[in-house]
Design an enzyme around this catalytic site. Structure first.
Site, PDB file in Angstrom:
ATOM      1  N   GLN A 101      44.136 -24.979   9.344  1.00 33.28           N
ATOM      2  CA  GLN A 101      43.702 -25.509   7.842  1.00 33.28           C
ATOM      3  C   GLN A 101      42.612 -26.427   7.983  1.00 33.28           C
ATOM      4  O   GLN A 101      42.083 -26.810   6.946  1.00 33.28           O
ATOM      5  CB  GLN A 101      45.060 -25.914   7.287  1.00 33.28           C
ATOM      6  CG  GLN A 101      46.337 -25.127   7.361  1.00 33.28           C
ATOM      7  CD  GLN A 101      47.547 -25.766   6.893  1.00 33.28           C
ATOM      8  OE1 GLN A 101      47.681 -26.135   6.071  1.00 33.28           O
ATOM      9  NE2 GLN A 101      48.277 -26.121   8.179  1.00 33.28           N
ATOM     10  N   ASP A 104      37.257 -29.257  10.123  1.00 34.59           N
ATOM     11  CA  ASP A 104      36.120 -29.906  10.786  1.00 34.59           C
ATOM     12  C   ASP A 104      35.573 -29.285  12.088  1.00 34.59           C
ATOM     13  O   ASP A 104      34.540 -30.050  12.952  1.00 34.59           O
ATOM     14  CB  ASP A 104      37.095 -31.190  11.625  1.00 34.59           C
ATOM     15  CG  ASP A 104      38.477 -30.866  12.259  1.00 34.59           C
ATOM     16  OD1 ASP A 104      38.309 -29.847  12.849  1.00 34.59           O
ATOM     17  OD2 ASP A 104      39.476 -31.456  12.117  1.00 34.59           O
ATOM     18  N   HIS A 119      41.041 -22.508   5.502  1.00 32.34           N
ATOM     19  CA  HIS A 119      40.319 -23.388   4.383  1.00 32.34           C
ATOM     20  C   HIS A 119      38.897 -23.467   4.584  1.00 32.34           C
ATOM     21  O   HIS A 119      38.297 -24.399   3.926  1.00 32.34           O
ATOM     22  CB  HIS A 119      41.303 -24.814   4.323  1.00 32.34           C
ATOM     23  CG  HIS A 119      42.571 -24.675   3.817  1.00 32.34           C
ATOM     24  ND1 HIS A 119      43.461 -25.584   4.136  1.00 32.34           N
ATOM     25  CD2 HIS A 119      43.232 -23.531   2.919  1.00 32.34           C
ATOM     26  CE1 HIS A 119      44.787 -25.134   3.552  1.00 32.34           C
ATOM     27  NE2 HIS A 119      44.246 -24.134   2.600  1.00 32.34           N
ATOM     28  N   CYS A 127      24.693 -23.806  -1.786  1.00 32.39           N
ATOM     29  CA  CYS A 127      24.316 -24.288  -3.149  1.00 32.39           C
ATOM     30  C   CYS A 127      24.919 -23.288  -3.912  1.00 32.39           C
ATOM     31  O   CYS A 127      24.760 -22.053  -3.970  1.00 32.39           O
ATOM     32  CB  CYS A 127      22.684 -24.247  -3.118  1.00 32.39           C
ATOM     33  SG  CYS A 127      22.306 -24.536  -4.770  1.00 32.39           S
ATOM     34  N   CYS A 130      21.854 -21.125  -6.191  1.00 33.42           N
ATOM     35  CA  CYS A 130      20.947 -20.328  -5.451  1.00 33.42           C
ATOM     36  C   CYS A 130      21.618 -19.504  -4.079  1.00 33.42           C
ATOM     37  O   CYS A 130      20.699 -18.563  -3.651  1.00 33.42           O
ATOM     38  CB  CYS A 130      19.708 -21.198  -5.033  1.00 33.42           C
ATOM     39  SG  CYS A 130      19.480 -22.073  -3.901  1.00 33.42           S
ATOM     40  N   GLY A 188      50.948 -30.405  13.759  1.00 39.27           N
ATOM     41  CA  GLY A 188      50.320 -31.302  12.826  1.00 39.27           C
ATOM     42  C   GLY A 188      49.903 -30.883  11.568  1.00 39.27           C
ATOM     43  O   GLY A 188      49.149 -31.243  10.744  1.00 39.27           O
ATOM     44  N   GLU A 216      56.638 -36.297  12.852  1.00 40.82           N
ATOM     45  CA  GLU A 216      57.740 -36.417  11.645  1.00 40.82           C
ATOM     46  C   GLU A 216      58.261 -35.008  11.574  1.00 40.82           C
ATOM     47  O   GLU A 216      57.696 -33.756  11.747  1.00 40.82           O
ATOM     48  CB  GLU A 216      57.037 -36.801  10.569  1.00 40.82           C
ATOM     49  CG  GLU A 216      56.173 -37.788  10.477  1.00 40.82           C
ATOM     50  CD  GLU A 216      56.785 -39.180  10.643  1.00 40.82           C
ATOM     51  OE1 GLU A 216      58.027 -38.975  10.161  1.00 40.82           O
ATOM     52  OE2 GLU A 216      56.274 -40.256  10.623  1.00 40.82           O
ATOM     53  N   ALA A 233      50.188 -34.481  18.900  1.00 38.13           N
ATOM     54  CA  ALA A 233      49.570 -33.304  19.400  1.00 38.13           C
ATOM     55  C   ALA A 233      48.709 -33.846  20.848  1.00 38.13           C
ATOM     56  O   ALA A 233      48.854 -33.012  21.695  1.00 38.13           O
ATOM     57  CB  ALA A 233      48.436 -32.769  18.478  1.00 38.13           C
TER      58      ALA A 233
HETATM   59  P1  OAD Z   1      48.754 -33.112   5.992  1.00 31.86           P
HETATM   60  O1  OAD Z   1      48.123 -34.286   5.977  1.00 31.86           O
HETATM   61  O2  OAD Z   1      49.501 -32.766   4.673  1.00 31.86           O
HETATM   62  O3  OAD Z   1      49.846 -33.206   7.083  1.00 31.86           O
HETATM   63  C1  OAD Z   1      49.796 -33.983   8.221  1.00 31.86           C
HETATM   64  C2  OAD Z   1      50.730 -33.794   9.243  1.00 31.86           C
HETATM   65  O4  OAD Z   1      50.412 -34.058  10.580  1.00 31.86           O
HETATM   66  C3  OAD Z   1      51.957 -34.424   8.587  1.00 31.86           C
HETATM   67  O5  OAD Z   1      52.966 -33.605   8.958  1.00 31.86           O
HETATM   68  C4  OAD Z   1      52.325 -35.617   9.891  1.00 31.86           C
HETATM   69  O6  OAD Z   1      53.421 -36.059  10.148  1.00 31.86           O
HETATM   70  C5  OAD Z   1      51.316 -35.004  11.149  1.00 31.86           C
HETATM   71  N1  OAD Z   1      50.624 -35.830  12.108  1.00 31.86           N
HETATM   72  C6  OAD Z   1      50.239 -36.882  11.784  1.00 31.86           C
HETATM   73  N2  OAD Z   1      50.002 -37.637  12.783  1.00 31.86           N
HETATM   74  C7  OAD Z   1      49.703 -36.522  13.827  1.00 31.86           C
HETATM   75  C8  OAD Z   1      49.402 -36.590  15.477  1.00 31.86           C
HETATM   76  N3  OAD Z   1      48.668 -37.642  16.024  1.00 31.86           N
HETATM   77  N4  OAD Z   1      49.712 -35.512  15.969  1.00 31.86           N
HETATM   78  C9  OAD Z   1      50.376 -34.161  15.439  1.00 31.86           C
HETATM   79  N5  OAD Z   1      50.716 -34.445  13.966  1.00 31.86           N
HETATM   80  C10 OAD Z   1      50.748 -35.550  13.512  1.00 31.86           C
HETATM   81  O7  OAD Z   1      47.923 -32.047   6.613  1.00 31.86           O
HETATM   82  P2  OAD Z   1      47.884 -30.573   6.371  1.00 31.86           P
HETATM   83  O8  OAD Z   1      49.336 -30.199   6.372  1.00 31.86           O
HETATM   84  O9  OAD Z   1      46.878 -29.957   7.456  1.00 31.86           O
HETATM   85  O10 OAD Z   1      43.911 -28.468   2.000  1.00 31.86           O
HETATM   86  O11 OAD Z   1      47.551 -30.206   4.885  1.00 31.86           O
HETATM   87  C11 OAD Z   1      47.383 -29.082   4.626  1.00 31.86           C
HETATM   88  C12 OAD Z   1      46.170 -28.879   3.424  1.00 31.86           C
HETATM   89  O12 OAD Z   1      46.373 -29.918   2.306  1.00 31.86           O
HETATM   90  C13 OAD Z   1      44.903 -29.104   3.966  1.00 31.86           C
HETATM   91  O13 OAD Z   1      44.190 -28.058   4.759  1.00 31.86           O
HETATM   92  C14 OAD Z   1      44.027 -29.564   2.810  1.00 31.86           C
HETATM   93  C15 OAD Z   1      44.885 -30.490   2.329  1.00 31.86           C
HETATM   94  O14 OAD Z   1      45.095 -30.433   0.753  1.00 31.86           O
HETATM   95  C16 OAD Z   1      42.533 -28.049   1.544  1.00 31.86           C
HETATM   96  O15 OAD Z   1      41.643 -28.900   1.656  1.00 31.86           O
HETATM   97  C17 OAD Z   1      42.467 -26.938   0.640  1.00 31.86           C
END
Ligand code: OAD
Length: 252
Positions: A101, A104, A119, A127, A130, A188, A216, A233
């Site tokens: 997701q 980066d 994503h 752009c 264009c 993560g 978590e 991770a």
């Molecule tokens: P979140 O920010 O919702 O969740 C991050 C997760 O990573 C949480 O469950 C944390 O507990 C965990 N976490 C934190 N530190 C960590 C570490 N060092 N190692 C492993 N896990 C860790 O991120 P996503 O689930 O990726 O969408 O969010 C999903 C989508 O929501 C993103 O792709 C983005 C956002 O809105 C778009 O941009 C379309």
């Protein structure tokens, strides 16, 4: 903890087709903020106002107050031991692909060759007037919002904004890989954003094992995960890889 590392190593070795679903948590140790939880981006910025396609179309400059900082961090971010561990698993023939997701590009920088960007990504910009595409390096801090050669300021990162569809090819392949794997590492991700969060459910219905790596618990932990390895991770993945190598050397 050690027994879960050992269990995951054995499960991966016994699997015929392991894939990973990753989220923002895997990039935290590369200096990229997650979206939810403490220090999450959505604590400071309302995604509807800054990261939805309708707000971008109305006022690109406002979205760029958030995007400029995000792109800056991504430009200099490097893969951490979590990304590198997954690349090593692929080289060992033990990881088929990654559905991420994240926008980066760090899995590819780490060396993974089959990464489905659910994503999209922030390493390219397009752009909307264009269609011209630019690499992230083209964005200069001196001109925010950046202006396309055609004069438009509707230059948007190639990431999926709220209100935009998932790229069809990524969606299609993710479903198919989730249906066909027998083990999914869910790393993560808070597992609350759909349709990405439905991939582990698809895998589970196809009788795959689900192993979560996260400091978590998530909504999956008590529903579909076989087990959660509670930790970061960057710590857990290299330990699993090391355990696989140790077990493999005993059997050869
Ligand atoms: P979140 O920010 O919702 O969740 C991050 C997760 O990573 C949480 O469950 C944390 O507990 C965990 N976490 C934190 N530190 C960590 C570490 N060092 N190692 C492993 N896990 C860790 O991120 P996503 O689930 O990726 O969408 O969010 C999903 C989508 O929501 C993103 O792709 C983005 C956002 O809105 C778009 O941009 C379309």
């Amino acid at each position: 903890m050690e027994h879960l590392i050992d269990r995951a190593a054995r499960d991966i070795m016994a699997s015929k087709r392991t894939i990973a679903l990753t989220g923002a948590g895997i990039s935290v140790e590369s200096g990229i903020s997650p979206f939810r939880g403490k220090g999450g981006l959505w604590e400071k910025y309302d995604p509807e106002e800054y990261a939805s396609i309708s707000s971008f179309m109305k006022d690109p400059a406002r979205s760029w107050t958030l995007l400029a900082g995000m792109l800056d961090v991504i430009k200099s971010a490097r893969p951490n031991p979590g990304h590198l561990g997954l690349a090593e698993l692929e080289r060992m023939g033990m990881l088929k692909c990654i559905i991420t997701q994240n926008v980066d590009g760090l899995h590819q920088l780490a060396g993974n060759t089959d990464v489905i960007e659910f994503h999209g990504n922030n390493r390219w910009l397009v752009c909307l007037d264009c269609g011209k595409r630019y690499p992230i390096e083209w964005v200069s801090p001196k001109e925010i919002p950046p202006r396309c050669e055609c004069g438009s300021i509707k230059v948007k990162p190639d990431a999926v904004f709220f209100g935009e569809p998932i790229p069809p090819e990524a969606l299609h392949r993710s479903y198919s890989e989730s249906q066909n794997c027998d083990l999914m590492l869910v790393i993560g991700t808070s597992a609350v954003v759909y349709p990405a969060a439905s991939m582990p459910q698809v895998a589970k219905r196809a009788r795959a094992k689900i192993i979560e790596i996260n400091p978590e618990a998530t909504p999956f932990t008590t529903s579909i995960s076989d087990y959660l390895i509670q930790g970061t991770a960057a710590d857990i993945i290299p330990r699993i890889v090391a355990r696989i190598k140790a077990l493999a050397s005993k059997t050869t």
